[in-house]
Scaffold this active site. Structure first.
Site: not given
Length: 284
Positions: A120, A141, A191, A153
C-alpha cells in the site's frame, strides 16, 4: 501474456481475501505462508466467507465448491510459485521481508511469470529491483475486504512494461474489480489522500478537539463518508497506518505526513484496532 494459475504469498487478511477472489473467478491458486496455523486460519476464513456469499445469494452452492477445489495451501514458497503465471505478494509492510520474498519468488517462479505486490506504500520500482525481471513486476493493490471492495490500484514501476500492465489490468477486470492505473509515487493515490485525513483526525483526538465518536460522526454525516476516519483506522490497523505515514514522511520529506504522537503511543501500547480488540474504540 496469459494468466491461468496464480499464487498468493502471505496468508493474512489481504492474502486470503485475494486467494478467495482468484479461486471464485476460475483461477487455480496456491496460498503460501510459512506459518501452518496462518494457513489453517486462512482456509477457515475463506470457507466461511464463501458460505456467507451463498447465504446472501451472491454465489451458488456449486460456485463455493468449485472455488474450494481450486485452492491449494503450502508453507513452501518455491513449491507454491513454481507453476504460477501470476504471483501476488501480500506480506506485511516491511521492506526487508518483501525483499526476501521477491528474491525467493524470482528464483523459483517461471521466467515469464508476472510478480505483483499488494503493497500500500512501498515503491514498486524498489521492489522490482530485488528481482531479475523488473519489467514483469507491478503493484496490484487490493482493498479490504477484498471479496467486497471493487478497486484495485495497478501501480507501474519505472520499468514495468505495457504488456505487464495490460495483463494485470485484464486480470483485475476478470476478477470483477475496477483497475485504476497509478504511477509509482509514495502512497500511490489512495493512501496519499487517506492517511493525512486519518492522521489529522488523530491529532484532533490528541488535542481534545472532540471525542473519537464525535469526530467520526462529523465525517459521516457532514462529509457523507460511509465510515469515520478513526473507525477506518482501527479497521486498517493502527500499526499499518503508522507504517504508511512513516513511508510518506520519509520519501516525500513533507511534515504534513508526520505521524501523530498519539498514533505512535497507541501502536507502542499494542492498541492496534480491531485485530487487538482496542484502538480508538473498544471491540471486546
Amino acid at each position: 501474456m496469459s494468466v491461468e494459475t496464480a499464487a498468493v504469498v502471505g496468508g493474512g487478511t489481504m492474502g486470503n481475501g485475494i486467494a478467495h477472489v482468484f479461486a471464485l473467478h476460475g483461477y487455480d491458486v496456491t496460498l503460501v505462508d510459512v506459518d501452518e496455523s496462518v494457513l489453517e486460519d486462512a482456509r477457515s476464513t475463506i470457507e466461511g466467507n464463501l458460505s456467507r456469499q451463498v447465504k446472501k445469494d451472491v454465489i451458488a452452492t456449486e460456485d463455493r465448491s468449485a472455488a474450494l477445489d481450486r485452492l491449494a495451501f503450502t508453507t513452501e514458497t518455491p513449491e507454491g510459485v513454481a507453476s504460477a503465471d501470476l504471483v501476488v505478494e501480500a506480506v506485511p509492510e516491511a521492506q526487508d521481508l518483501k525483499a526476501d520474498v521477491f528474491g525467493t519468488v524470482d528464483e523459483h517462479a517461471p521466467e515469464d511469470a508476472i510478480l505483483a505486490s499488494n503493497t500500500s506504500s512501498i515503491s514498486i520500482t524498489w521492489i522490482a529491483n530485488q528481482t531479475n525481471r523488473p519489467d514483469q513486476v507491478i503493484g496490484m493493490h487490493f482493498f479490504n475486504p477484498v471479496p467486497v471492495m471493487t478497486l484495485v490500484e495497478v501501480v507501474r514501476g519505472q520499468r514495468t512494461t505495457d504488456a505487464t500492465y495490460e495483463t494485470v489490468a485484464d486480470v483485475a477486470e476478470d476478477l470483477d474489480k475496477n483497475p485504476v492505473e497509478v504511477e509509482d509515487y509514495p502512497g500511490f493515490v489512495s493512501n496519499r489522500v487517506l492517511m493525512p485525513m486519518i492522521n489529522e483526525a488523530i491529532f484532533c483526538v490528541m488535542e481534545g478537539v472532540a471525542a473519537p465518536e464525535d469526530i467520526d460522526t462529523v465525517m459521516e454525516l457532514g462529509m457523507n463518508h460511509p465510515m469515520g476516519p478513526l473507525t477506518l483506522a482501527d479497521f486498517i490497523g493502527l500499526d499499518v497506518c503508522l507504517n504508511i505515514l512513516e513511508v510518506l514522511h520519509e520519501d516525500l520529506g513533507d511534515d504534513k505526513y508526520r505521524p501523530c504522537p498519539l498514533l505512535r503511543r497507541k501502536v507502542t501500547a499494542g492498541q492496534l484496532g480491531r485485530k487487538t480488540g482496542e484502538g480508538f474504540f473498544d471491540y471486546e
